[in-house]
Design an enzyme around this catalytic site. Structure first.
Site, short mmCIF file in Angstrom:
data_model
loop_
_atom_site.label_atom_id
_atom_site.label_comp_id
_atom_site.label_asym_id
_atom_site.label_seq_id
_atom_site.Cartn_x
_atom_site.Cartn_y
_atom_site.Cartn_z
N CYS A 25 -5.01 -4.00 -1.48
CA CYS A 25 -4.08 -5.05 -1.71
C CYS A 25 -4.06 -5.31 -3.30
O CYS A 25 -5.28 -5.59 -3.63
CB CYS A 25 -4.19 -5.96 -0.84
N GLY A 74 -8.64 -3.04 8.16
CA GLY A 74 -7.91 -1.99 7.98
C GLY A 74 -8.62 -0.90 7.36
O GLY A 74 -9.17 0.26 7.95
N ARG A 96 7.89 -5.69 5.11
CA ARG A 96 7.23 -6.92 4.56
C ARG A 96 7.00 -6.85 3.03
O ARG A 96 6.61 -8.11 2.53
CB ARG A 96 5.89 -7.16 5.60
N GLY A 146 -3.53 -11.28 0.22
CA GLY A 146 -4.42 -10.67 -1.16
C GLY A 146 -5.57 -10.34 -0.95
O GLY A 146 -6.20 -9.86 -2.05
N GLY A 161 2.07 -1.76 1.30
CA GLY A 161 3.00 -2.25 0.01
C GLY A 161 2.95 -1.32 -1.15
O GLY A 161 3.38 -1.35 -2.18
P1 IMP Z 1 -8.82 -4.45 4.73
O1 IMP Z 1 -9.36 -4.61 6.00
O2 IMP Z 1 -9.50 -5.17 3.64
O3 IMP Z 1 -8.36 -3.09 4.52
O4 IMP Z 1 -7.47 -5.11 4.93
C1 IMP Z 1 -6.34 -4.88 5.97
C2 IMP Z 1 -5.20 -5.79 5.63
O5 IMP Z 1 -4.60 -5.84 4.31
C3 IMP Z 1 -4.10 -5.46 6.58
O6 IMP Z 1 -4.24 -5.97 7.83
C4 IMP Z 1 -2.74 -6.12 5.74
O7 IMP Z 1 -2.64 -7.75 6.25
C5 IMP Z 1 -3.29 -6.41 4.55
N1 IMP Z 1 -2.53 -5.19 3.67
C6 IMP Z 1 -1.92 -3.84 4.21
N2 IMP Z 1 -1.24 -3.33 3.29
C7 IMP Z 1 -1.25 -4.13 2.26
C8 IMP Z 1 -0.61 -4.05 0.96
O8 IMP Z 1 -0.19 -3.09 0.55
N3 IMP Z 1 -0.59 -5.08 0.18
C9 IMP Z 1 -1.29 -6.14 0.21
N4 IMP Z 1 -2.03 -6.33 1.85
C10 IMP Z 1 -1.69 -5.34 2.58
#
Ligand code: IMP
Length: 545
Positions: A349, A405, A460, A344, A434
């Site tokens: 997300c 990400g 997932r 989360g 997701g």
């Molecule tokens: P960020 O670096 O904050 O953008 O987060 C990246 C991470 O978000 C990924 O490595 C996943 O664990 C998670 N993630 C990717 N897609 C989704 C989604 O659609 N819903 C929830 N978590 C996600």
């Protein structure tokens, strides 16, 4: 009593008698506790609730070394250590072979997404494993009957000229010529076959030639391209002079001991068909598999871990995602070599909003990492990283590496092309796996040319037969950040400076000093967080130069 004007020798202060300055360090021992909080008190959720990165700061330590002396080596699995503790997410707008190669060259790791067919994913793994610094392992090859018009179109499409010509028009077949810009530039008959214009007097090098030797041959021949052939004259790869002039020196590159190949990781799900997919990835040379579940503590994942450990003992398995000690214990007992933490916290997300399940990231990273460390299992703080400070905090809380990400989706090496947003900014597409778009597989910036989509990477977030797709992510765009070859070194340099401020010469020392209470923390109130931001009428935020 306050000091009176000029009375610098007063013997009393607000806080008691004034001591000689030489007693300053000694006087510290009179305090019952050290300044700030130790990690346990900081993360006491009964007192402070669940914290995340912005809720606290690390207190500075003593600087007794240069920032450049800081060592960032850190394990990503029980067996594999990275020189730069950064990992790119398995998302179709973040990691395909291009990102995986460049993350590995910088000492990090890219996890290739699985929102594509098993064959396409295996091909990407193969590209990472076959990558040789400076050698083009998949050159665009043509046959003798390709027309001049078609070559001109290829040049337009790829942005470069200089195509090797082989007997059957493919790599691995006998090299018979090369066509460069010069050969077709003034050709007016577009229907002519290239065999009429190609150069056949070729300068080549043998397979196994080092980059240094190849460089010498190229300089001497004054040619732009150097085809590499095997003992039978078949084309193996190619070297381009323009590539050689770029920075080809990557001392931190992620490689296994005694191997010339880059380390490659890829994600899979936990469905029966993922076992077939994994076999293909292993055949392509995979080193690390990441089991991609948003809630990893499941019978499916535990069964999958045991199956993989039995079938591929040489393959490292990273399990997850987890956010509690209990989840971690299940996966550690099943035999994982690393854990991925976060539920989360990702920037795209909405899991916490929709599912009401998850955990603030700082609390998750600390609780899981401190538990996993007892079993020698390294952890990866995944999601919610928006700046260098968040990286430092994830690592200080016990993670060995940090997965990103959104922060990397804007770089040149992520799949897809840049475009100008409605606000006039240069951006690249980024979407949660997701998100409805990803689950229905609508084309975003992601899914580069090699991705034949199959929705496997979004498994997932939904179950087979679900009649309604419930989104756990959103789809949009992030600012363009230039190349990973500049951005990752910026993140690493920032991290080294931060560790210097903390007084820690390596990530290993940081973990020890957090654990033994030497490194201290402070909670940040809402106004402290405001204070920590920029407070100006207008400004430009340039992060590195
Ligand atoms: P960020 O670096 O904050 O953008 O987060 C990246 C991470 O978000 C990924 O490595 C996943 O664990 C998670 N993630 C990717 N897609 C989704 C989604 O659609 N819903 C929830 N978590 C996600």
């Amino acid at each position: 009593m306050p000091l009176s004007n000029g009375d610098v020798r007063s013997s009393e202060s607000f806080f008691g008698p004034v001591l000689d300055h030489t007693k300053a360090l000694e006087a510290l021992s009179q305090y019952e506790e050290r300044d700030g909080l130790d990690i346990k008190s900081l993360l006491d959720s009964k007192k402070h609730g669940g914290l995340t990165y912005n809720d606290f700061l690390v207190l500075p330590g003593y600087i007794g070394f240069a920032a450049s002396d800081v060592n960032l080596d850190s394990p990503v699995t029980k067996r594999i250590t990275l020189r730069t503790p950064f990992v790119s997410s398995p998302m179709d707008t973040v990691t395909e072979h291009e990102m995986a190669i460049h993350m590995a060259l910088q000492g990090g790791l890219g996890v290739i997404h699985h929102n594509c067919s098993a064959e396409a994913q295996a091909e990407m793994v193969q590209k990472v494993k076959r990558f040789e610094n400076g050698f083009i392992m998949d050159p665009v090859v043509i046959g003798r009957n390709t027309t001049v018009g078609e070559v001109k179109a290829l040049k337009e499409k790829w942005g470069f000229g200089g195509f090797p010509v082989t007997e059957n028009g493919k790599l691995g077949s006998k090299l018979i010529g090369i066509v460069t810009n010069r050969d077709i530039q003034f050709e007016e008959d577009f229907r002519q076959p290239v065999s009429a214009v190609m150069v056949t007097d070729l300068v080549t090098a043998n397979h196994g030639t080092t980059l240094l030797e190849a460089n010498k041959i190229l300089s001497k021949s004054k040619k732009g391209k150097l085809p590499i052939i095997d003992s039978e004259g078949n084309l193996v790869s190619m070297i381009s002079r323009s590539d050689l002039t770029k920075n080809l020196h990557f001392p931190l590159a992620s490689k296994l001991p005694d191997s010339k190949q880059l380390i490659c990781a890829a994600a899979i799900g936990t469905r029966p068909e993922d076992k077939i997919r994994l076999q293909k990835l292993v055949d392509a040379g995979l080193d690390i598999v990441v089991l991609d579940s948003s809630q990893g503590n499941s019978m499916y994942q535990i069964e999958m871990i045991k199956w993989i450990k039995g079938k591929f003992p040489g393959l490292d398995v990273i399990g997850g995602n987890v956010v509690t000690r209990e989840q971690a214990a299940s996966l550690i007992a099943a035999g994982v070599d690393g854990l991925r933490i976060g539920m989360g916290s990702g920037s795209a997300c909405i899991t916490q909003e929709v599912m009401a399940v998850g955990r603030p990231q700082a609390a998750a990273v600390y609780n899981v990492s401190s538990f996993a460390a007892r079993f020698g299992v390294p952890t990866m703080a995944d999601g919610g990283v928006q700046n260098v400070g968040h990286i430092v905090k994830g690592l200080a809380l016990g993670a060995s590496t940090v997965m990103m990400g959104g922060l990397l989706a804007g770089t040149t090496e992520s799949p897809g092309t840049s475009f100008v947003s409605r606000e006039g900014k240069l951006v690249k597409a980024y979407r949660g796996m997701g998100s409805i778009d990803a689950m229905q597989d609508k084309k975003a910036g992601g899914g580069g040319k090699d991705s034949q989509k199959s929705n496997a990477g979004t498994a997932r977030y939904f179950s087979e037969g679900d009649s309604v797709l419930v989104a756990q992510g959103v789809s949009g765009a992030v600012a363009h950040r230039g190349s990973v070859t500049k951005f990752v070194p910026y993140l690493a340099a920032g991290l080294k400076h931060s560790l210097q401020d903390c007084g820690q010469k390596s990530l290993l020392e940081l973990h020890k000093s957090v654990e033994n209470g030497t490194t201290r923390f402070e909670l940040r109130t809402a106004s402290a967080q405001l204070e920590g931001g920029v407070n100006m009428e207008s400004y430009e935020k340039k992060l590195y130069a």
